[in-house]
Scaffold this active site. Sequence first.
Site, PDB file in Angstrom:
ATOM      1  N   CYS A   1       0.809  -1.228   0.000  1.00 15.29           N
ATOM      2  CA  CYS A   1       0.000   0.000   0.000  1.00 15.29           C
ATOM      3  C   CYS A   1       0.844   1.280   0.000  1.00 15.29           C
ATOM      4  O   CYS A   1       0.418   2.300  -0.540  1.00 15.29           O
ATOM      5  CB  CYS A   1      -0.968   0.006   1.175  1.00 15.29           C
ATOM      6  SG  CYS A   1      -0.221  -0.466   2.726  1.00 15.29           S
TER       7      CYS A   1
ATOM      8  N   HIS B   1      -1.918   6.977   3.621  1.00 18.40           N
ATOM      9  CA  HIS B   1      -0.473   6.972   3.878  1.00 18.40           C
ATOM     10  C   HIS B   1       0.155   8.230   3.277  1.00 18.40           C
ATOM     11  O   HIS B   1       0.043   8.469   2.066  1.00 18.40           O
ATOM     12  CB  HIS B   1       0.180   5.741   3.232  1.00 18.40           C
ATOM     13  CG  HIS B   1      -0.182   4.437   3.876  1.00 18.40           C
ATOM     14  ND1 HIS B   1      -0.873   4.340   5.065  1.00 18.40           N
ATOM     15  CD2 HIS B   1       0.078   3.154   3.491  1.00 18.40           C
ATOM     16  CE1 HIS B   1      -1.025   3.062   5.379  1.00 18.40           C
ATOM     17  NE2 HIS B   1      -0.462   2.320   4.440  1.00 18.40           N
TER      18      HIS B   1
HETATM   19  P1  NAP Z   1      -6.935  -8.009   8.472  1.00 16.68           P
HETATM   20  O1  NAP Z   1      -7.842  -6.876   8.731  1.00 16.68           O
HETATM   21  O2  NAP Z   1      -6.179  -8.584   9.626  1.00 16.68           O
HETATM   22  O3  NAP Z   1      -7.769  -9.186   7.760  1.00 16.68           O
HETATM   23  C1  NAP Z   1      -7.219 -10.464   7.565  1.00 16.68           C
HETATM   24  C2  NAP Z   1      -8.235 -11.370   6.891  1.00 16.68           C
HETATM   25  O4  NAP Z   1      -7.625 -12.652   6.726  1.00 16.68           O
HETATM   26  C3  NAP Z   1      -9.511 -11.594   7.694  1.00 16.68           C
HETATM   27  O5  NAP Z   1     -10.582 -11.787   6.810  1.00 16.68           O
HETATM   28  C4  NAP Z   1      -9.208 -12.879   8.453  1.00 16.68           C
HETATM   29  O6  NAP Z   1     -10.363 -13.623   8.763  1.00 16.68           O
HETATM   30  C5  NAP Z   1      -8.409 -13.640   7.405  1.00 16.68           C
HETATM   31  N1  NAP Z   1      -7.544 -14.615   8.082  1.00 16.68           N
HETATM   32  C6  NAP Z   1      -6.650 -14.372   9.068  1.00 16.68           C
HETATM   33  N2  NAP Z   1      -6.075 -15.544   9.461  1.00 16.68           N
HETATM   34  C7  NAP Z   1      -6.647 -16.517   8.730  1.00 16.68           C
HETATM   35  C8  NAP Z   1      -6.501 -17.936   8.689  1.00 16.68           C
HETATM   36  N3  NAP Z   1      -5.651 -18.574   9.491  1.00 16.68           N
HETATM   37  N4  NAP Z   1      -7.245 -18.624   7.775  1.00 16.68           N
HETATM   38  C9  NAP Z   1      -8.097 -17.974   6.965  1.00 16.68           C
HETATM   39  N5  NAP Z   1      -8.304 -16.638   6.953  1.00 16.68           N
HETATM   40  C10 NAP Z   1      -7.580 -15.931   7.849  1.00 16.68           C
HETATM   41  O7  NAP Z   1      -5.821  -7.643   7.380  1.00 16.68           O
HETATM   42  P2  NAP Z   1      -5.939  -6.625   6.133  1.00 16.68           P
HETATM   43  O8  NAP Z   1      -5.449  -5.296   6.540  1.00 16.68           O
HETATM   44  O9  NAP Z   1      -7.282  -6.754   5.507  1.00 16.68           O
HETATM   45  O10 NAP Z   1      -4.801  -7.191   5.170  1.00 16.68           O
HETATM   46  C11 NAP Z   1      -4.970  -8.338   4.380  1.00 16.68           C
HETATM   47  C12 NAP Z   1      -3.786  -8.465   3.433  1.00 16.68           C
HETATM   48  O11 NAP Z   1      -3.730  -7.307   2.591  1.00 16.68           O
HETATM   49  C13 NAP Z   1      -2.420  -8.552   4.111  1.00 16.68           C
HETATM   50  O12 NAP Z   1      -1.566  -9.386   3.381  1.00 16.68           O
HETATM   51  C14 NAP Z   1      -1.925  -7.113   4.074  1.00 16.68           C
HETATM   52  O13 NAP Z   1      -0.523  -7.032   4.130  1.00 16.68           O
HETATM   53  C15 NAP Z   1      -2.449  -6.686   2.713  1.00 16.68           C
HETATM   54  N6  NAP Z   1      -2.660  -5.246   2.548  1.00 16.68           N
HETATM   55  C16 NAP Z   1      -3.307  -4.510   3.502  1.00 16.68           C
HETATM   56  C17 NAP Z   1      -3.522  -3.167   3.286  1.00 16.68           C
HETATM   57  C18 NAP Z   1      -4.205  -2.294   4.298  1.00 16.68           C
HETATM   58  O14 NAP Z   1      -4.209  -1.062   4.113  1.00 16.68           O
HETATM   59  N7  NAP Z   1      -4.791  -2.836   5.334  1.00 16.68           N
HETATM   60  C19 NAP Z   1      -3.098  -2.573   2.097  1.00 16.68           C
HETATM   61  C20 NAP Z   1      -2.445  -3.369   1.145  1.00 16.68           C
HETATM   62  C21 NAP Z   1      -2.246  -4.683   1.389  1.00 16.68           C
HETATM   63  P3  NAP Z   1     -11.024 -13.635  10.254  1.00 16.68           P
HETATM   64  O15 NAP Z   1     -11.741 -12.328  10.416  1.00 16.68           O
HETATM   65  O16 NAP Z   1     -11.933 -14.789  10.204  1.00 16.68           O
HETATM   66  O17 NAP Z   1      -9.871 -13.781  11.215  1.00 16.68           O
END
Ligand code: NAP
Length: 352
Positions: A153, A245
Amino acid sequence: MPNKRKVAILGATGAVGQRYIQLLQGHPWFEISVLAASEKSAGKKYKDAATWLMETELPKEIAEMPVANIDVKSCEQAGDFDLVFTSLPGDLAGPTENEFGALYPVFSKASAHRMDKDVPLIIPEINPDHIELIKVQQKQRGWKGFITTDPNCSTIGLAITLAPLMQFGIKQVMVTTMQALSGAGYPGVASLDIIDNVVPFISGEEDKMETEAQKILGKFDGKAIKHADFQASASCNRVNVKDGHLESVFVKLDKEPSIDEVEAAFTKFKGEPQKLKLPSAPAQPIIVRHEKNRPQPRYDRDAGRGQSVVVGRLRKDPIMTLKYMCLSHNTVRGAAGGGILSAELYVAKGLA
Ligand code: NAP
């Protein structure tokens, strides 16, 4: 208009997954058919599994949808889908995306496959030609589907502003980030760690910012990508801001363009999404502001429906050549909005 594609979202309950759900409401080319998350969420209705964080209401039909597990069998049992958006933690994304990529087009927001030699790392305005790399990937891996990735991001805002500077010959880039809390997902950073504070460390972030832009700005010769030849150094910080950001960027160039020439290069910068009028394309990928104190996350993150990068404080630098601030919305352009724009490009090019 292409036929509507049914999409599965893996990681649908997280910060990025929710933004996918929000942005896909009423989308002309995509409709959500499967939502998947961890075992703790699977089997529940979406409204009971997710803590809805978006500013808009949770759509009624999404609220009632069941959440599946993140394996192919569970998702196929939950519904038909043509392509997959993934927003899973990095370690988990690797094997899961391989399982889905063998069969379906996978649009990934995770870091696991970004630097794989046969996986495109796409910003549609910059390197739309790199999407052809999936043909190499499909041949090498014997896959029906493919994996394509979006950058980190904080790389997205930086790379979009570097693209129009390539004509002046980029030699070195230094960047310091002030990254929003939603970048750490939900529940993310503990409140007692960030209230009245700045945390000068984000695990893994600096490596990504120092390497991804060179792949995105590299040249695809039909077989592989030759990375652009400049050095980058990053220092990443978590700040007490919800979304957006902000980055302080210093660039050393081969040439010495005037500030007017650089501003013109930023303002003129457009690409395939604008030419093809993709549904999520911002009219203006880079917006330049002239106020002394902009861009600011609260006022500028939603520019171009969150898909534009806002640049300000553009000026000469006595050590490097130029310096400026840039701001991008981390869960829109930096995540779900960027993923949807990439998918629109693949669909428009007949590859998904
Ligand atoms: P998040 O809010 O922590 O969400 C994680 C997701 O993954 C939730 O749906 C969670 O489900 C699921 N998950 C976690 N552990 C799991 C498991 N063991 N098995 C199956 N599903 C699982 O994270 P996020 O910010 O959305 O980020 C997700 C990805 O996008 C990451 O790789 C991050 O680096 C990338 N990213 C994030 C952003 C940002 O601004 N946030 C920007 C670019 C890229 P549950 O709710 O059921 O736990």
